[in-house]
Design a protein around this motif. Structure first.
Motif, PDB file in Angstrom:
ATOM      1  N   MET A 138       0.767  -1.322   0.020  1.00  0.00           N
ATOM      2  CA  MET A 138       0.014  -0.190   0.049  1.00  0.00           C
ATOM      3  C   MET A 138       1.075   1.115   0.085  1.00  0.00           C
ATOM      4  N   ALA A 139       0.302   2.184  -0.668  1.00  0.00           N
ATOM      5  CA  ALA A 139       1.040   3.711  -0.711  1.00  0.00           C
ATOM      6  C   ALA A 139       0.971   4.138   0.879  1.00  0.00           C
ATOM      7  N   SER A 140       2.036   4.923   1.076  1.00  0.00           N
ATOM      8  CA  SER A 140       2.246   5.582   2.322  1.00  0.00           C
ATOM      9  C   SER A 140       1.664   7.027   2.340  1.00  0.00           C
ATOM     10  N   ASN A 141       1.487   7.297   1.226  1.00  0.00           N
ATOM     11  CA  ASN A 141       1.238   9.161   1.311  1.00  0.00           C
ATOM     12  C   ASN A 141       0.145   9.180   0.217  1.00  0.00           C
ATOM     13  N   PRO A 142      -1.322   9.111   0.724  1.00  0.00           N
ATOM     14  CA  PRO A 142      -2.342   9.463   0.027  1.00  0.00           C
ATOM     15  C   PRO A 142      -2.418  10.903  -0.091  1.00  0.00           C
ATOM     16  N   PRO A 143      -3.234  11.475  -1.035  1.00  0.00           N
ATOM     17  CA  PRO A 143      -3.317  12.747  -1.242  1.00  0.00           C
ATOM     18  C   PRO A 143      -3.858  13.603  -0.075  1.00  0.00           C
ATOM     19  N   ALA A 144      -3.309  14.708   0.338  1.00  0.00           N
ATOM     20  CA  ALA A 144      -3.982  15.462   1.222  1.00  0.00           C
ATOM     21  C   ALA A 144      -5.186  15.968   1.256  1.00  0.00           C
ATOM     22  N   ASP A 145      -5.992  15.882   2.071  1.00  0.00           N
ATOM     23  CA  ASP A 145      -7.675  15.885   2.416  1.00  0.00           C
ATOM     24  C   ASP A 145      -7.976  17.290   1.981  1.00  0.00           C
ATOM     25  N   ALA A 146      -8.957  17.825   1.129  1.00  0.00           N
ATOM     26  CA  ALA A 146      -9.524  18.777   1.237  1.00  0.00           C
ATOM     27  C   ALA A 146     -11.056  18.798   1.147  1.00  0.00           C
ATOM     28  N   SER A 147     -11.396  17.736   1.647  1.00  0.00           N
ATOM     29  CA  SER A 147     -13.037  17.751   1.310  1.00  0.00           C
ATOM     30  C   SER A 147     -13.544  17.006   2.489  1.00  0.00           C
ATOM     31  N   LEU A 148     -13.124  17.340   3.826  1.00  0.00           N
ATOM     32  CA  LEU A 148     -14.033  16.597   4.981  1.00  0.00           C
ATOM     33  C   LEU A 148     -15.171  17.507   5.285  1.00  0.00           C
ATOM     34  N   THR A 149     -15.890  17.994   4.567  1.00  0.00           N
ATOM     35  CA  THR A 149     -17.143  18.906   4.738  1.00  0.00           C
ATOM     36  C   THR A 149     -18.182  18.206   5.212  1.00  0.00           C
ATOM     37  N   LEU A 150     -18.359  17.623   6.429  1.00  0.00           N
ATOM     38  CA  LEU A 150     -19.534  16.837   6.584  1.00  0.00           C
ATOM     39  C   LEU A 150     -20.758  17.388   6.666  1.00  0.00           C
ATOM     40  N   GLU A 151     -20.722  18.725   6.684  1.00  0.00           N
ATOM     41  CA  GLU A 151     -22.114  19.360   6.764  1.00  0.00           C
ATOM     42  C   GLU A 151     -22.724  19.166   5.240  1.00  0.00           C
ATOM     43  N   ALA A 152     -22.112  19.074   4.318  1.00  0.00           N
ATOM     44  CA  ALA A 152     -22.674  18.821   3.138  1.00  0.00           C
ATOM     45  C   ALA A 152     -23.421  17.800   2.934  1.00  0.00           C
ATOM     46  N   LEU A 153     -23.041  16.739   3.620  1.00  0.00           N
ATOM     47  CA  LEU A 153     -23.650  15.435   3.691  1.00  0.00           C
ATOM     48  C   LEU A 153     -25.058  15.348   4.214  1.00  0.00           C
ATOM     49  N   ASP A 154     -25.949  14.338   3.430  1.00  0.00           N
ATOM     50  CA  ASP A 154     -27.089  14.265   3.699  1.00  0.00           C
ATOM     51  C   ASP A 154     -27.082  13.781   5.129  1.00  0.00           C
ATOM     52  N   GLU A 155     -28.204  14.141   5.915  1.00  0.00           N
ATOM     53  CA  GLU A 155     -27.896  13.484   7.558  1.00  0.00           C
ATOM     54  C   GLU A 155     -28.120  12.004   7.606  1.00  0.00           C
ATOM     55  N   ARG A 156     -28.453  11.314   6.697  1.00  0.00           N
ATOM     56  CA  ARG A 156     -28.514   9.855   7.075  1.00  0.00           C
ATOM     57  C   ARG A 156     -27.399   9.386   6.597  1.00  0.00           C
ATOM     58  N   ASP A 157     -26.544   9.832   5.550  1.00  0.00           N
ATOM     59  CA  ASP A 157     -25.183   9.714   5.402  1.00  0.00           C
ATOM     60  C   ASP A 157     -24.187  10.092   6.229  1.00  0.00           C
TER      61      ASP A 157
END
Length: 176
Positions: free
Chosen positions: A1-20
């Motif tokens: 497995m790769a050790s360096n995944p791309p940096a996260d720019a999208s942990l905006t949980l507010e945009a999720l449907d409440e069930r998701d």
């Protein structure tokens, strides 16, 4: 497995449907979330006949054109026939995709559609059809795949993360 995944720019949980959001909140190894901000009624198989129905009926009534009314009625029938088809296919569309350190999961309004570990991912295919680009993440046997539709926010970054986490070399990405 790769050790360096791309940096996260999208942990905006507010945009999720409440069930998701409820499912994602339970994921302890969450790296990033990609939301599909489209809706079932935005499907062209429904939206175009519906718009044509409204325009044709309006033109027919305002200007007294029988042909426009007839065409509008036809498009109204097409729209009604397409509603169940679009709704059934929408149920299989991801409303969000959660990228985890150990795998990936596609969600649809609080239901997990597909989920697999990065070690099970064996190929990523780029599929282009009429200018619409999507990716298929093939895992397990050849019949199992998760589709990353172009409507998913930052879909290319999601695919980059899949390559990085799985350790698959980029040349495995092929056109279909």
């Amino acid at each position: 497995m790769a050790s360096n995944p791309p940096a996260d720019a999208s942990l905006t949980l507010e945009a999720l449907d409440e069930r998701d959001r409820a499912i994602v909140a339970e994921m302890t190894d969450l790296a990033r979330v990609h939301v599909n901000d489209s809706y079932w009624w935005q499907n062209a198989s429904f939206a175009l006949p519906m718009l044509g129905f409204v325009v044709s009926i309006t033109v027919g009534l305002i200007f007294g054109i029988g042909e426009a009314l007839g065409f509008g009625i036809f498009l109204g029938a097409v729209t009604l026939i397409m509603v169940p088809v679009v709704l059934l296919t929408w149920r299989g569309s991801a409303t969000a995709i959660a990228v985890r350190e150990r795998g990936i999961a596609s969600l649809h309004h609080g239901r997990i559609l597909e989920e697999f570990a990065w070690s099970d991912l064996h190929r990523i295919e780029r599929v282009e059809y009429l200018g619409n680009v999507r990716h298929k993440l093939l895992y397990g046997d050849e019949d199992r795949f998760m589709t990353v539709e172009s409507e998913i926010e930052d879909a290319e970054a999601l695919v980059d993360a899949a390559f990085a986490y799985s350790g698959l070399p980029r040349q495995t990405e092929g056109a279909s």
